[in-house]
Design an enzyme around this catalytic site. Structure first.
Site, PDB file in Angstrom:
ATOM      1  N   ARG A 102     -20.980  25.553   3.856  1.00  0.00           N
ATOM      2  CA  ARG A 102     -20.645  24.587   4.649  1.00  0.00           C
ATOM      3  C   ARG A 102     -20.018  23.302   3.997  1.00  0.00           C
ATOM      4  NH1 ARG A 102     -15.503  24.312   5.064  1.00  0.00           N
ATOM      5  NH2 ARG A 102     -15.399  26.475   5.149  1.00  0.00           N
ATOM      6  N   LYS A 137     -11.427   0.844   0.916  1.00  0.00           N
ATOM      7  CA  LYS A 137     -10.777   1.566   1.461  1.00  0.00           C
ATOM      8  C   LYS A 137     -11.265   3.367   1.773  1.00  0.00           C
ATOM      9  CE  LYS A 137      -6.426  -0.904   2.512  1.00  0.00           C
ATOM     10  NZ  LYS A 137      -4.452  -1.118   2.880  1.00  0.00           N
ATOM     11  N   LYS A 169      -7.937 -13.311   0.481  1.00  0.00           N
ATOM     12  CA  LYS A 169      -6.793 -12.872   1.291  1.00  0.00           C
ATOM     13  C   LYS A 169      -6.399 -14.294   2.315  1.00  0.00           C
ATOM     14  CE  LYS A 169      -7.611  -8.288   1.668  1.00  0.00           C
ATOM     15  NZ  LYS A 169      -7.204  -7.512   0.746  1.00  0.00           N
ATOM     16  N   GLU A 197      -4.717 -13.554  -3.371  1.00  0.00           N
ATOM     17  CA  GLU A 197      -3.898 -11.939  -2.710  1.00  0.00           C
ATOM     18  C   GLU A 197      -2.871 -13.443  -2.331  1.00  0.00           C
ATOM     19  OE1 GLU A 197      -3.743  -9.880   0.300  1.00  0.00           O
ATOM     20  OE2 GLU A 197      -3.731 -11.036   1.529  1.00  0.00           O
ATOM     21  N   ASP A 218       0.911  -8.866  -3.170  1.00  0.00           N
ATOM     22  CA  ASP A 218       1.090  -7.797  -1.924  1.00  0.00           C
ATOM     23  C   ASP A 218       1.929  -7.762  -1.446  1.00  0.00           C
ATOM     24  OD1 ASP A 218      -0.792  -6.685  -0.150  1.00  0.00           O
ATOM     25  OD2 ASP A 218      -0.144  -7.788   1.416  1.00  0.00           O
TER      26      ASP A 218
END
Length: 279
Positions: A102, A137, A169, A197, A218
């Site tokens: 597994r 991410k 950002k 960004e 963005d």
């Protein structure tokens, strides 16, 4: 990233964690059902079309429990295979093979799922000149492996973490006070890898004027991306991000952006179907 990204120590630590949560104090089923001297041979088979990733982990996983098991590979990471394709064969102590099964399948299914989805995106933008990027991410603890899998699928790795590139950002801009102040701070620290960004065309103008080295555009629709590209006029690379899926990526790529980043490659790629079939 094309070489396998984990060191021997990192592979050992990964297996330690995986076995601690799955086997813990012992595989009580194998210990009570399978004779200690039993042996078996098993073949790992693809059950759908997929791009492979993670196979280098299978050998140390199986050999952790049976150092003398024999392993033969019929395919390699980065290969696109059809349903029914034999990927690898292992032969060894039955208890060890069953206990490790597994863990080996989980990681290969997960990483191959990322590579498979990535290849679908890469195919969608073929011929446009745009390059597909991954993002941060990723599942905590699996970043190196997730980004390796996107590379196997044909993407280029974006920054590995917060430590290896400056990306300014919206929240950074809000705290710093302006795009100009944020870029100035990074430049004062000697950085020359400053990406900003931008949500608006005005921010694009501000970032270019401030001396950004690249832009992250963005959630801009294609028409707006073209306008942003016209403002930049080829001076620095532009990356599109947000609202990107298999249906939209081609039109985004055709705006002339240099890069397109897609978080779902590592955030939500479905695992592929692989079986370990015992003879």
């Amino acid at each position: 990233m094309t070489d396998f990204p984990l060191s021997t120590a990192e592979i050992d630590a990964f297996i330690d964690t995986a076995f601690a949560e799955d086997i813990a104090t012992g595989d009580v089923t194998c210990e009570t059902v399978i004779p200690e001297d039993a042996r078996l041979t098993a073949t790992m088979n693809a059950r759908e079309v997929m791009v492979l990733a993670g196979l280098p982990l299978t050998t140390p996983i199986f050999r952790r429990l049976d150092p003398d098991c024999t392993i033969e590979f019929f395919a390699h990471d980065g290969d696109k295979v059809d349903p029914g394709t034999a990927i690898m064969r292992v032969e060894g102590k039955a208890r060890a093979m069953l206990s490790a099964e597994r863990t080996a399948l989980n990681i290969v299914q997960h990483l191959s799922g990322i590579a498979t989805l990535t290849r679908q995106y890469v195919d969608q933008i073929k011929g446009t000149g745009a390059t597909l990027l991954d993002t941060r991410k990723t599942i905590p603890g699996l970043r190196k492996l997730g980004k390796y899998a996107t590379a196997m699928g044909g993407a280029k790795n974006h920054r590995m973490g917060l430590f290896d590139a400056v990306m300014i950002k919206d929240n950074h801009i809000a705290v710093a006070g302006s795009v100009e102040k944020a870029v100035a701070g990074a430049k004062a620290a000697g950085r020359n890898d400053i990406q900003v960004e931008c949500d608006t065309l005005e921010q694009v103008r501000e970032a270019v004027k401030a001396g950004a080295n690249s832009l992250l555009l963005d959630n801009m629709p294609p028409a707006m991306l073209r306008q942003a590209r016209a403002i930049v006029d080829g001076a620095i690379p532009c990356e599109a991000s947000g609202g990107v899926n298999l249906n939209t990526i081609r039109s985004i790529a055709e705006t002339g952006v240099d890069y397109i980043s897609v978080g779902r490659l590592t955030q939500s790629a479905p695992a592929v179907d692989i079986g370990l079939d015992f003879a």
